[in-house]
Design a protein around this motif. Structure first.
Motif, PDB file in Angstrom:
ATOM      1  N   GLU A 285       4.249 -33.644  37.860  1.00 33.77           N
ATOM      2  CA  GLU A 285       3.787 -32.529  38.704  1.00 33.77           C
ATOM      3  C   GLU A 285       4.715 -31.324  38.563  1.00 33.77           C
ATOM      4  O   GLU A 285       4.253 -30.188  38.508  1.00 33.77           O
ATOM      5  N   ALA A 286       6.018 -31.569  38.506  1.00 30.27           N
ATOM      6  CA  ALA A 286       6.981 -30.479  38.357  1.00 30.27           C
ATOM      7  C   ALA A 286       6.795 -29.772  37.014  1.00 30.27           C
ATOM      8  O   ALA A 286       6.876 -28.540  36.927  1.00 30.27           O
ATOM      9  N   LEU A 287       6.533 -30.548  35.960  1.00 28.23           N
ATOM     10  CA  LEU A 287       6.292 -29.960  34.640  1.00 28.23           C
ATOM     11  C   LEU A 287       5.018 -29.122  34.641  1.00 28.23           C
ATOM     12  O   LEU A 287       4.961 -28.047  34.030  1.00 28.23           O
ATOM     13  N   LEU A 288       3.982 -29.621  35.356  1.00 32.41           N
ATOM     14  CA  LEU A 288       2.726 -28.874  35.453  1.00 32.41           C
ATOM     15  C   LEU A 288       2.930 -27.540  36.167  1.00 32.41           C
ATOM     16  O   LEU A 288       2.430 -26.499  35.736  1.00 32.41           O
ATOM     17  N   VAL A 289       3.675 -27.577  37.269  1.00 39.84           N
ATOM     18  CA  VAL A 289       3.949 -26.350  38.037  1.00 39.84           C
ATOM     19  C   VAL A 289       4.719 -25.355  37.170  1.00 39.84           C
ATOM     20  O   VAL A 289       4.401 -24.163  37.122  1.00 39.84           O
ATOM     21  N   ALA A 290       5.744 -25.855  36.470  1.00 37.78           N
ATOM     22  CA  ALA A 290       6.546 -24.985  35.606  1.00 37.78           C
ATOM     23  C   ALA A 290       5.687 -24.376  34.500  1.00 37.78           C
ATOM     24  O   ALA A 290       5.847 -23.197  34.154  1.00 37.78           O
ATOM     25  N   ASP A 291       4.760 -25.181  33.972  1.00 33.00           N
ATOM     26  CA  ASP A 291       3.876 -24.702  32.907  1.00 33.00           C
ATOM     27  C   ASP A 291       2.937 -23.613  33.425  1.00 33.00           C
ATOM     28  O   ASP A 291       2.720 -22.595  32.769  1.00 33.00           O
TER      29      ASP A 291
END
Length: 199
Positions: free
Chosen positions: A181-187
């Motif tokens: 989820e954190a990677l998705l938000v950063a993306d």
């Protein structure tokens, strides 16, 4: 033996396990229950009057041995099977039960979309019926090769690069789902910044 490119001295693992008071007898072998998938399995006989605590053993080994030398499965048996010559009868050792490893932690069903997705991918890659949010990928049958498959499946599903090392840093399902989820938000933020600059 050699597993995934690493030379492993089984006697070294056996000696480390034998150092625990709760362990009476131990044998460690490399099993290949699925073609091309060799895994270390530890067979343990509890010391008289002792109860085996697999989590404690796994954690203790992780402190002294590299991760590739920590057995994937720990199987408790009443006695080590022996041949008529008195040697270990490797063929008589039972195959580990993946459900037993999963039962080491209480089952909690996936709650978020990310946890559901990660659980589906784990089930597919590990060939198990269900996984809970507290399950540890490497404790329920996962290894570095399967971690690469999970990373590839997540990349396909999300069009997002989830590095394999993320699996090692966040081995529990809920941890990995949070990391995804954190990677998705950063993306998304990166895409948004790019669009703002283009305007």
């Amino acid at each position: 033996v050699k597993i995934r490119g690493f030379r492993i001295e089984l006697g070294e693992i056996e000696a480390a396990l034998a150092g625990f008071d709760m362990v009476g007898q131990v044998a460690v072998i490399a099993r290949e229950d699925r073609p091309g998938d060799r895994r270390l399995t530890a067979y343990l006989v509890a010391a008289p009057g002792a109860a085996l605590d697999v989590r404690h053993l796994r954690a203790g080994l992780a402190e002294t041995l590299p991760d590739y030398m920590v057995p994937t499965a720990f199987v408790q048996i009443d006695a080590l099977p022996l041949t008529p010559n008195g040697k270990l009868d490797r063929k008589a050792l039972p195959a580990p039960d993946p459900a037993a490893a999963a039962a080491e932690v209480s089952y909690v069903a996936p709650r978020s979309d990310a946890e559901v997705l990660v659980a589906e991918v784990w089930c597919e890659v590990l060939g198990v019926g269900r996984v809970g949010v507290h399950d540890n990928f490497f404790e329920i049958g996962g290894n570095s090769l399967l971690a690469m498959k999970v990373s590839a499946r997540l990349r396909e599903a999300l069009a997002l690069d989830v590095p394999v090392r993320t699996m090692f840093v966040h081995p529990r399902l809920e941890q990995l789902a949070d990391a995804v989820e954190a990677l998705l938000v950063a993306d998304l933020e990166e895409v948004s910044d790019d669009e703002t600059r283009d305007q």
